[in-house]
Design an enzyme around this catalytic site. Structure first.
Site, PDB file in Angstrom:
ATOM      1  N   ASP A 233       0.875  -1.165   0.000  1.00 48.35           N
ATOM      2  CA  ASP A 233       0.000   0.000   0.000  1.00 48.35           C
ATOM      3  C   ASP A 233       0.917   1.221   0.000  1.00 48.35           C
ATOM      4  OD1 ASP A 233      -3.184   0.714   1.588  1.00 48.35           O
ATOM      5  OD2 ASP A 233      -2.055   1.751   0.041  1.00 48.35           O
TER       6      ASP A 233
HETATM    7  C1  GLC Z   1      -4.248   4.360  -0.576  1.00 50.98           C
HETATM    8  C2  GLC Z   1      -5.148   3.177  -0.269  1.00 50.98           C
HETATM    9  C3  GLC Z   1      -5.123   2.126  -1.327  1.00 50.98           C
HETATM   10  C4  GLC Z   1      -4.891   2.815  -2.657  1.00 50.98           C
HETATM   11  C5  GLC Z   1      -3.483   3.354  -2.648  1.00 50.98           C
HETATM   12  C6  GLC Z   1      -3.180   4.181  -3.897  1.00 50.98           C
HETATM   13  O1  GLC Z   1      -3.688   4.870   0.572  1.00 50.98           O
HETATM   14  O2  GLC Z   1      -5.002   2.557   0.993  1.00 50.98           O
HETATM   15  O3  GLC Z   1      -6.370   1.436  -1.294  1.00 50.98           O
HETATM   16  O4  GLC Z   1      -5.058   1.893  -3.718  1.00 50.98           O
HETATM   17  O5  GLC Z   1      -3.211   4.118  -1.500  1.00 50.98           O
HETATM   18  O6  GLC Z   1      -3.946   5.341  -3.900  1.00 50.98           O
END
Ligand code: GLC
Length: 737
Positions: A233
């Site tokens: 993430d």
């Molecule tokens: C965010 C989210 C994730 C997302 C990623 C890119 O913080 O937790 O679900 O796909 O970062 O935006």
């Protein structure tokens, strides 16, 4: 053949080129080694559509007019359809649009368990029940990947609160992990074949999910045999060595110092110093190369890669079909709904002029016209369009009905969620985000102004309601509350909607209450209201689909994929205090999540898991249950076959979702009263009967035994129940395994 090519390519790569493949070189793009024929991996959010384009190193969108997209139903809405085909169709659309926008990975679906009604991202998730999640996530992933785009099932694992999300240590016992929080991910990778998976932000039992050998190496890779790519993430990686030794493959983040990412220069230095082995790096590169081969980005089939398509009419029709099935009719006294054409016929003609007075519908509440697509956090998208409930009614009814709107309640602007850099800021530790604090003088002044506005709007709405033949209230939540990075601090409706609803019901007892939201809210007026309709955020055609249901052109068939407790204080997480707090959260309730808890404690919810009414009625007959007693049966072998007749006994075409629950009343381990282990949706014309068949594998009767670290079926009696909701069981059969 594929593995041989991977080894050949690997041998040509330098350490720098390998490192480039393993981290972001832009917010949504990995590095590349083009001279070696290695392209960058293009990723994009999100579950409800392909997110707008960003420059590589800024959170300020590029803002051209070429990245409007289809706005799909949220995962909660898909879950409310209980329809595997709608989940598959949603995946197909998402994958095709992602390919059409030139993406390789779409960062979806989010399949975390809806453990507590207040989790800010519940709208992005499907259900409190792992079986329902798995049964819908698998087809969705397959649909996505038909377009040569990778799904990225997220957030692995147990990411069920937003408060302190990067650091909160989520403590989950082994049985609970195995029975509730892991199964859908296991299904997603083993049955759905998800090409990528995203680790969660939180810690799980003391280790960050991005660098947990227990979670990524032992469970995901060794036990489940996962050979896909694990993407972090954004900003969830905190070390180089530990992450490099874990089964994480690609590090993404929210800051533009790409060369300083843990898998960038620090990784190169760690390998050069002998702190990290080249073997660990090579394993990651293999997984990325395998991803590229699967997507036909490289290898012998690059000429065959799908081109995708976005914003095409077929997508919009399919989205509307899902939105129709996502509407949940919670209550409908004396057939108040649908609003039949007779009720909207114009009045008698004037004796002289023939003029006929139009009927008036008062549509009250900001969610009748509020746009939702652009909110929610990383799931936000630039919708090509979004049909609001108000516009849907006007489209369906045209000019022969007088439709009047009143906002009814006041929504103060929330500045911080519109902060363009919110994603980077959301990773700053905000441990006190839900703690009450002193009100400033300015806030006190603003509060008085808000109160004044509220009273004015409420009076105006009630006055309008008095003049109308039909009143439809459309309220609920919005992405100020259903939003990534924060949890709600109450389950009550915001903006004093309860008072408005009470006053509307006073003047118009037949007011139809429509709730639009991503997760449960308290409905203190639910006894007084005669008709209540629930709508998760259901995409760009929400308004048309909702209007078709309210007007009886479509029969509602949705069922709740989560329990709606009457009060937040009824929830186990309220009682044990183990939700939405910083530092550490212990899943003390264990496997007793959602209906598993309420049924164990005998707590009556406002509306039960699996609840949803129809305009027609159904009869269940001739249930047959056969067991397959073969002893050598494995967990995946069929243990029970059941079949039954379902008949549409009403006057409208409709669809019924037959639910099958299993119970193990006598067991050495404490088990839920019953657990969902099968469901089938059947579409029936008036008077039509269809035979519904379900097969239950032995696994459906098993529990996880922490002694032998595996699922076991304890021989004995089980009950198999069939019904139209968890609290509407039509028939039970006792069987012996
Ligand atoms: C965010 C989210 C994730 C997302 C990623 C890119 O913080 O937790 O679900 O796909 O970062 O935006």
């Amino acid at each position: 053949m594929q593995e041989k090519l991977i080894e050949q390519i690997l041998e040509t790569l330098t350490l720098e080129e390998k490192s480039a493949m393993l981290h972001g070189a832009a917010f949504f793009r990995s590095g590349s080694a083009l001279e070696k024929g290695i392209p960058a991996v293009e990723t994009s959010d999100g579950p409800m559509g392909v997110r707008n384009e960003f420059p590589g190193d800024s959170w300020i969108p590029i803002g051209l007019s070429d990245d409007y997209v289809s706005y799909l139903p949220s995962n909660s809405a898909v879950a409310a359809t209980w329809n595997r085909e709608r989940a598959y169709a949603g995946g197909q659309i998402l994958g095709e649009e992602a390919r059409g926008r030139g993406k390789d990975v779409i960062l979806a679906p989010g399949i975390n368990i809806k453990r507590d009604p207040l989790c800010g991202r519940n709208f992005e998730y499907m259900s409190e029940d792992p079986y329902l999640v798995e049964e819908l996530a698998v087809p969705m992933i397959r649909g996505i990947q038909e377009s040569d785009v990778a799904a990225c099932v997220k957030h692995f694992a147990a990411n069920s609160q937003e408060t302190d999300r990067l650091w909160v240590d989520t403590i989950v016992d082994e049985r609970t992990l195995r029975e509730i929080y892991l199964p859908a991910f296991q299904g997603a990778v083993q049955r759905g074949g998800s090409y990528t998976l995203m680790n969660a932000y939180n810690k799980l039992n003391g280790e960050h999910c991005s660098e947990s050998k227990a979670l990524l190496n032992r469970i995901l890779r060794e036990e489940w045999g996962y050979d896909g790519a694990v993407i972090s993430d954004w900003g969830s990686v905190h070390t180089t060595k530990q992450a490099a030794e874990s089964a994480l493959d690609m590090e993404m983040s929210v800051t533009a110092d790409f060369d300083e990412y843990y898998f960038a220069n620090p990784l190169i230095e760690a390998v050069q110093k002998g702190e990290v082995s080249m073997a660990d790096v090579d394993e990651k590169v293999r997984n990325i190369l395998r991803l590229m081969l699967r997507l036909k980005m490289i290898g012998p089939k690059t000429g065959e890669r799908k081109q995708g398509a976005y914003n095409i009419p077929e997508h919009r029709e399919s989205i509307k079909a899902t939105a129709r099935e996502a509407v949940v009719l919670l209550k409908n006294e004396d057939g108040l709904l649908p609003i039949t054409p007779e009720r909207l016929e114009m009045g008698a003609p004037h004796p002289l002029t023939g003029y006929r007075k139009k009927k008036r519908i008062a549509v009250i509440g900001r969610n009748a016209e509020l746009m939702h697509a652009g909110g929610g956090g990383s799931a936000e998208i630039k919708a090509l369009y979004e049909i609001s409930p108000l516009m849907g009614l006007k489209i369906q009814l045209g000019g022969n009905v007088d439709i009047q709107y009143a906002p009814g309640y006041y929504i103060p602007g929330k500045k911080d969620v519109n902060e363009v850099n919110w994603q980077e800021k959301s990773l700053e530790r905000q441990v006190d985000c839900r703690l009450a604090r002193e009100e400033t003088a300015e806030e006190a002044l603003q509060r008085q102004e808000i109160e004044r506005q509220r009273i004015t709007l409420r009076k105006e709405a009630v006055a309008l309601a008095r003049t109308a033949d039909e009143v439809i209230f459309v309220g609920g939540l919005n992405h100020d509350y259903d939003v990534e990075g924060r949890d709600r601090d109450s389950m009550k409706l915001p903006y004093a909607q309860d008072q408005l609803i009470e006053e509307l019901l006073e003047v118009k007892p037949d007011t139809i209450i429509v709730m639009v939201a991503g997760s449960a809210v308290e409905m203190p007026w639910r006894e007084k209201a005669r008709a209540i309709v629930w709508n998760y955020y259901a995409g760009m055609e929400t308004g048309n689909a909702l209007a078709e249901v309210l007007l009886g052109r479509v029969c509602p068939s949705g069922k709740l994929p989560e329990t709606f407790p009457a009060l937040y204080s009824d929830t186990v997480t309220y009682k044990n205090g183990e939700f939405g707090k910083p530092e550490k959260v212990i899943f003390q309730e264990g496997i007793f999540v959602g209906y598993r808890y309420y049924e164990k404690e005998g707590i009556q919810p406002a509306f039960a898991f699996g609840h949803g009414l129809s305009y027609t009625s159904f009869a269940y007959d001739h249930l047959q249950v056969e067991t397959d007693q073969a002893k050598e049966n494995g967990l995946e072998d069929v243990a029970v076959r059941l079949s039954l007749d379902v008949t549409n006994t009403g006057a409208m075409p409709g669809a019924e979702i037959v639910q099958c629950y299993v119970a193990d009343p006598v067991c050495r381990m404490e088990r839920p009263v019953k657990e969902l282990k099968g469901f089938a949706k059947v579409f029936l014309a008036p008077g039509e009967t269809k035979r519904v068949n379900m097969e239950l594998p032995r696994r459906a009767f098993a529990f996880y035994d922490v002694e032998c670290h595996d699922f076991v079926v304890e021989p004995g009696e089980f009950t198999v129940s069939v019904g139209s909701a968890s609290d509407r069981i039509w028939r039970q059969e006792t069987i012996t395994l």
